[in-house]
Write a protein that holds these residues in place. Structure first.
Motif, PDB file in Angstrom:
ATOM      1  N   VAL A  52       0.738  -1.301  -0.040  1.00 15.14           N
ATOM      2  CA  VAL A  52      -0.102  -0.044   0.006  1.00 15.14           C
ATOM      3  C   VAL A  52       0.806   1.257  -0.041  1.00 15.14           C
ATOM      4  N   MET A  53       0.915   1.853  -1.326  1.00 16.71           N
ATOM      5  CA  MET A  53       1.846   3.048  -1.413  1.00 16.71           C
ATOM      6  C   MET A  53       0.918   4.326  -0.628  1.00 16.71           C
ATOM      7  N   GLY A  55       2.899   4.524   2.326  1.00 15.46           N
ATOM      8  CA  GLY A  55       3.441   4.149   3.564  1.00 15.46           C
ATOM      9  C   GLY A  55       3.986   2.675   3.700  1.00 15.46           C
ATOM     10  N   THR A  79      -5.424   6.516  -0.053  1.00 17.63           N
ATOM     11  CA  THR A  79      -5.010   7.344   0.881  1.00 17.63           C
ATOM     12  C   THR A  79      -6.079   7.830   1.600  1.00 17.63           C
ATOM     13  N   ARG A  80      -6.244   8.075   2.889  1.00 17.79           N
ATOM     14  CA  ARG A  80      -6.917   8.639   3.782  1.00 17.79           C
ATOM     15  C   ARG A  80      -6.609   9.853   4.579  1.00 17.79           C
ATOM     16  N   TYR A  81      -5.248  10.071   4.696  1.00 20.06           N
ATOM     17  CA  TYR A  81      -4.836  11.236   5.294  1.00 20.06           C
ATOM     18  C   TYR A  81      -4.204  12.227   4.498  1.00 20.06           C
ATOM     19  N   ARG A  82      -3.688  11.960   3.356  1.00 17.76           N
ATOM     20  CA  ARG A  82      -2.845  12.705   2.541  1.00 17.76           C
ATOM     21  C   ARG A  82      -2.320  14.137   3.197  1.00 17.76           C
ATOM     22  N   ASP A 110       1.865  -0.068   6.614  1.00 16.75           N
ATOM     23  CA  ASP A 110       2.739   0.574   7.764  1.00 16.75           C
ATOM     24  C   ASP A 110       1.874   0.460   9.047  1.00 16.75           C
ATOM     25  N   ILE A 111       0.674   1.060   8.989  1.00 15.26           N
ATOM     26  CA  ILE A 111       0.131   1.131  10.359  1.00 15.26           C
ATOM     27  C   ILE A 111      -1.367   0.806  10.240  1.00 15.26           C
ATOM     28  N   PHE A 112      -1.964   0.024  11.188  1.00 15.27           N
ATOM     29  CA  PHE A 112      -3.455   0.059  11.429  1.00 15.27           C
ATOM     30  C   PHE A 112      -3.657   0.883  12.576  1.00 15.27           C
ATOM     31  N   ASP A 113      -4.492   2.034  11.960  1.00 16.92           N
ATOM     32  CA  ASP A 113      -4.841   2.931  13.107  1.00 16.92           C
ATOM     33  C   ASP A 113      -6.417   2.909  13.397  1.00 16.92           C
ATOM     34  N   GLY A 115      -8.485   1.797  10.714  1.00 13.69           N
ATOM     35  CA  GLY A 115      -8.791   0.453  10.220  1.00 13.69           C
ATOM     36  C   GLY A 115      -9.289   0.596   8.922  1.00 13.69           C
ATOM     37  N   GLU A 116      -9.663   1.875   8.387  1.00 13.11           N
ATOM     38  CA  GLU A 116     -10.730   2.177   7.312  1.00 13.11           C
ATOM     39  C   GLU A 116      -9.774   1.644   5.931  1.00 13.11           C
ATOM     40  N   THR A 117      -8.481   2.160   6.053  1.00 12.03           N
ATOM     41  CA  THR A 117      -7.718   1.736   5.010  1.00 12.03           C
ATOM     42  C   THR A 117      -7.626   0.401   4.320  1.00 12.03           C
ATOM     43  N   ASP A 171       4.441   8.917   7.433  1.00  9.18           N
ATOM     44  CA  ASP A 171       5.050  10.314   7.335  1.00  9.18           C
ATOM     45  C   ASP A 171       4.690  11.395   8.333  1.00  9.18           C
ATOM     46  N   ARG A 177       9.386  10.134   6.303  1.00 13.71           N
ATOM     47  CA  ARG A 177       9.225   8.400   5.974  1.00 13.71           C
ATOM     48  C   ARG A 177      10.566   7.734   6.082  1.00 13.71           C
TER      49      ARG A 177
HETATM   50  O1  LIG Z   1      -6.027   2.853   9.747  1.00  9.71           O
HETATM   51  P1  LIG Z   1      -6.165   3.890   9.034  1.00  9.71           P
HETATM   52  O2  LIG Z   1      -7.050   5.024  10.041  1.00  9.71           O
HETATM   53  O3  LIG Z   1      -7.201   4.079   7.833  1.00  9.71           O
HETATM   54  O4  LIG Z   1      -5.031   4.601   8.796  1.00  9.71           O
HETATM   55  C1  LIG Z   1      -3.722   3.747   8.154  1.00  9.71           C
HETATM   56  C2  LIG Z   1      -3.512   4.572   6.882  1.00  9.71           C
HETATM   57  O5  LIG Z   1      -3.054   5.803   7.146  1.00  9.71           O
HETATM   58  C3  LIG Z   1      -1.776   5.905   6.123  1.00  9.71           C
HETATM   59  O6  LIG Z   1      -1.970   6.368   5.000  1.00  9.71           O
HETATM   60  P2  LIG Z   1      -2.315   7.988   4.535  1.00  9.71           P
HETATM   61  O7  LIG Z   1      -3.609   7.850   4.282  1.00  9.71           O
HETATM   62  O8  LIG Z   1      -1.478   8.762   5.255  1.00  9.71           O
HETATM   63  O9  LIG Z   1      -1.470   7.649   3.122  1.00  9.71           O
HETATM   64  P3  LIG Z   1       0.112   7.336   3.062  1.00  9.71           P
HETATM   65  O10 LIG Z   1       0.312   5.878   2.668  1.00  9.71           O
HETATM   66  O11 LIG Z   1       0.496   8.173   1.688  1.00  9.71           O
HETATM   67  O12 LIG Z   1       0.877   7.772   4.222  1.00  9.71           O
HETATM   68  C4  LIG Z   1      -1.137   4.750   6.594  1.00  9.71           C
HETATM   69  O13 LIG Z   1      -0.152   4.466   5.488  1.00  9.71           O
HETATM   70  C5  LIG Z   1      -2.283   3.708   6.129  1.00  9.71           C
HETATM   71  O14 LIG Z   1      -2.407   3.278   4.956  1.00  9.71           O
END
Ligand SMILES: O=P(O)(O)OC[C@H]1O[C@H](OP(=O)(O)OP(=O)(O)O)[C@H](O)[C@@H]1O
Ligand SMILES: Nc1nc2[nH]cnc2c(=O)[nH]1
Length: 187
Positions: A52-53, A55, A79-82, A110-113, A115-117, A171, A177
């Protein structure tokens, strides 16, 4: 002082004041364990691994050489955070060039925050006819705001406290990053 200088100064201050939660060495050990767990389940499944680009790029680069079995590698960009510190809707940028239909897929991020992504990407792969979809993350952030139906990844290398994290692919406002560990911003 120009706006660019202020921005550079701020970014450097964030790094200087950050708390290092895991060093590169800690992460390498955790990725050995993650690779073993994934291999136990997936070694005979010829998976399509999707980074998943952006991150997921560092995890993918560090983990894939530890997976000693047949696999194919491609990427997906959603991407969700942009570059913001709060997530919003999941925006699709690139879907994988490799056919997902009929494949066992392993999604690396990279991260499960919240979880939506990963939930959105998993559901997209299932909709495209993947025979099974597994997810793996470098770090799971510990809190009770897991809003998606998916509550955790199938494979998790590390857990971290509920702070904004950066480094190893994650990031801070589009920067750091490349930081060589997992860091928590000290606001
Ligand atoms: O669990 P969530 O709350 O959905 O967040 C996790 C996502 O957030 C970040 O991506 P981001 O949208 O920042 O894009 P990036 O990969 O370009 O950093 C990260 O890389 C995950 O894909
Ligand atoms: N860089 C970064 N991206 C995120 N996406 C969701 N949570 C986070 C976080 O803590 N740090």
């Amino acid at each position: 002082m120009s706006g660019e200088d202020v921005n550079k100064q701020h970014l450097q201050q964030v790094m200087d004041e950050a708390q290092c939660l895991y060093t590169g060495r800690d992460i390498d050990q955790a990725l050995d364990a993650l690779a073993s767990q994934i291999s136990e389940v997936m070694a005979d499944q010829n998976p399509l691994v999707l980074c998943v680009m952006n991150g997921g790029i560092v995890l993918t680069g560090q983990l894939v050489p530890k997976l000693n079995f047949l696999l194919q590698l491609d990427y997906i960009h959603a991407t969700r955070y942009r570059e913001q510190l709060q997530g919003s809707d999941l925006q699709w940028r690139v879907t994988p060039a490799t056919e997902v239909k009929g494949r066992v897929v392993l999604v690396l991020d990279d991260i499960f925050d919240e979880g939506e992504t990963l939930a959105g990407i998993k559901s997209w792969c299932e909709g495209k006819g993947a025979s099974a979809v597994y997810t793996a993350v470098l770090v799971d952030k510990q809190h009770d705001r897991k809003t998606a139906t998916l509550k955790k990844a199938d494979f998790t290398a590390l857990t971290a406290e509920d702070k904004y994290l950066f480094g190893y692919g994650m990031d801070y406002k589009g920067y750091w990053r490349n930081a060589p560990g997992i860091y928590a911003v000290n606001f």
